[in-house]
Design an enzyme around this catalytic site. Structure first.
Site: not given
Ligand code: AMP
Length: 558
Positions: A311, A253, A351, A282
């Site tokens: 990302e 991530k 990804f 996004r």
């Molecule tokens: P959050 O913003 O905390 O809800 O986490 C989700 C976000 O993590 C996604 O919207 C992406 O921007 C980010 N992200 C980073 N690495 C990945 C990955 N390998 N797959 C999907 N999302 C990722």
């Protein structure tokens, strides 16, 4: 359709409270919209342009007040309009309170004239307003808007003002429009939902439903150049993921910002997307110009027309990741991009692959989409594993953290790509105590040296159709940030009572805390212990903020 008919329908809808009644009224509106159906399907949600379009009217509230004031007559100034707004809190109400139409002589601006407004003419004028650019464009925008208000009745002005300022708020959400399209044109709601995911255009989906039914909807495909909503993740544990799926797909991530990349060597062919590459944030904002290295990377390494998800991470001179605020600064940059690029470098980690070489892949499972991604992009692809071994997952996580990234993502290998859904098929696992992304719904002016700044911020979690308060944050904010936050929030202040202000839910803060406690102090029934400000999530809308059920889950897990 006359704009007056639309305004009447909007007023009726606004007066209803039961969802079924609202859907029925919207259904009737769609059935009678005739050739204006696509526009009506957008207007009723307060949208002027399709959801995929980055176009905006690009007119500040003050210019709108100016236009209202001019249409209202000689004795009214923009300040008067603003003063009334401060009193009643709804720009629609304010617009409806004036007597327009007295300025016929000046109506030569725009297409102002005596004839009734129609939905089509309003759409055309707003289109022209959005298109106005360059020197003198703000004056032209005010003239066009004045022309519209000058021809509007009170009821029309109410919804015109709200439409222009993106404050329609008559209780019609995406789900209502989806259900109403299904009911009006007798097509299955699932077909409508899929078509909306693929096209991101409520107007188009309504039109196709009416003209070609479910079969027509099923034929709608992704268009390279037109963004789709990003698939979202929920928080989850490795144990649950393995229990649920047997095998998990694991990825690092990355702590950066989401990008959706569209590439077609023959050109993207949409009005507002020129060239071969477009990059969207996004929120489906076009950020292509701010990210030239992503554009260059794509031109060099992508071998077929494609839509990719990934990302972008900011890195320092050693290639180590920088906090995600650094990448956001790059996203927002409109001028001097070359200079910004020198100070903060960006790396792409793709990804997912939604479309490759003419083929839509939304319905393909994760490993197949991955294969296609590897097949079209030969650099900048994120690492990927599938495993049923929790120890291997732990190792991958340790490596991700060691490399300076946030943790890991767990994905159901059999899942399809569902745009816009925060489903259970993607789960983010963060190693630390989870932070919360909460909406600012109030604030307090500071004291003494900080009297000019908002200093304490009331935070709320998303709850059924609204927001519930959960705590106040005043810690972790530097003096400089206080100034920035005040500037950011002041335009959203709705009312003031002594030191305390009510703030429209527009801004999302990321906050850390030690514990979530049950508490009668706040309307959510919870309070944060030792909350501290970590940053503004300008990549998130209030609709993306954390929900009360998530707060409850975190509280239970402690
Ligand atoms: P959050 O913003 O905390 O809800 O986490 C989700 C976000 O993590 C996604 O919207 C992406 O921007 C980010 N992200 C980073 N690495 C990945 C990955 N390998 N797959 C999907 N999302 C990722």
């Amino acid at each position: 359709m006359k704009f007056g008919e639309f305004a009447d329908a909007a007023a009726e809808i606004e007066s209803l409270s039961a969802d079924t009644e609202i859907t029925e009224r919207v259904t009737a509106l769609f059935e009678t919209a005739g050739s204006d159906l696509p526009v009506v399907a957008r207007f009723v949600q307060g949208r002027v342009f399709p959801a995929w379009s980055s176009r905006t009217l690009d007119i500040g509230p003050n210019y709108c007040y100016e236009a209202i004031a001019r249409a209202a007559g000689r004795n009214v100034s923009a300040d008067d309009v603003e003063a009334r707004l401060a009193e009643v809190g709804d720009v629609g109400e304010v617009a409806a309170s004036y007597e327009f139409g007295g300025q016929q002589g000046l109506g030569a601006f725009g297409s102002g004239g005596a004839e009734d407004l129609t939905v089509a003419s309003v759409a055309d004028e707003l289109d022209a307003l959005a298109a106005a650019a360059g020197s003198g464009s703000q004056d032209k925008k005010i003239d066009l808007l004045f022309g519209l208000f000058n021809r509007a009745s009170a009821e029309e002005a109410r919804y015109l003002a709200r439409l222009v300022l993106s404050e329609m708020r008559i209780g019609v959400g995406e789900g209502t429009v989806r259900d109403a399209i299904g009911a009006a044109f007798d097509v299955p709601v699932e077909s409508v939902a899929r078509a909306l995911q693929v096209s991101n255009d409520y107007g188009e989906v309504a039109r196709v439903s009416r003209e070609a039914g479910a079969a027509g909807l099923d034929e709608l495909e992704l268009e390279v150049g037109r963004p789709v909503q990003a698939m979202l993740a929920q928080a989850g544990t490795v144990g649950d993921a393995l229990d649920d799926w047997g095998e998990v797909a694991v990825e690092w991530k990355y702590d950066g910002a989401r990008v959706q990349i569209h590439y077609d060597p023959d050109g993207l062919g949409w009005d507002d997307a020129d060239g071969e590459v477009a990059v969207f944030s996004r929120n489906m904002e076009d950020v292509t110009d701010a990210l030239p290295e992503v554009v260059e990377h794509v031109r060099e390494h992508l071998s077929a027309p494609a839509i990719l998800d990934g990302e972008v991470v900011a890195t320092d001179d050693d290639g180590d990741p920088l906090p995600f605020q650094a990448v956001l600064r790059r996203f927002r940059r409109k001028h001097d991009v070359a200079r910004a690029r020198e100070s903060v470098a960006l790396d792409l980690f793709a990804f997912d692959c939604l479309h490759a070489a003419g083929e839509d892949l939304l319905d393909a499972p994760v490993p197949e989409r991955r294969d296609r991604l590897d097949g079209v992009l030969d650099a900048g692809v994120s690492a990927f594993w599938t495993t049923d071994d929790p120890d291997e997952v732990a190792e991958i996580e340790a490596d991700a953290l060691e490399a300076g990234h946030e943790g890991i993502m767990l994905k159901n290998p059999e899942s399809t790509y569902t745009p816009g859904r925060r489903g259970r098929n993607w789960r983010k696992r963060k190693p630390d105590v989870e932070t919360l992304d909460l909406v600012v719904t109030g604030a307090e002016w500071g004291e003494g040296r900080r009297a000019e700044f908002l200093g304490t911020f009331l935070l709320s979690a998303r709850a059924d159709g609204g927001f519930e308060t959960i705590g106040k944050v005043a810690t972790g904010i530097t003096d400089e940030e206080l100034g920035d936050l005040t500037a950011l929030l002041e335009p959203h202040v709705q009312s003031q009572d002594g030191q305390t202000v009510d703030v429209r839910p527009e801004v999302v803060f990321e906050v850390g805390y030690e514990e979530i406690q049950r508490s009668p102090t706040y309307s959510s029934g919870y309070a944060l212990r030792f909350p501290r400000f970590l940053g503004v999530r300008d990549d998130k809308d209030p609709a993306d903020a954390d929900s009360l059920p998530r707060v409850e889950r975190l509280a239970e897990r402690q």
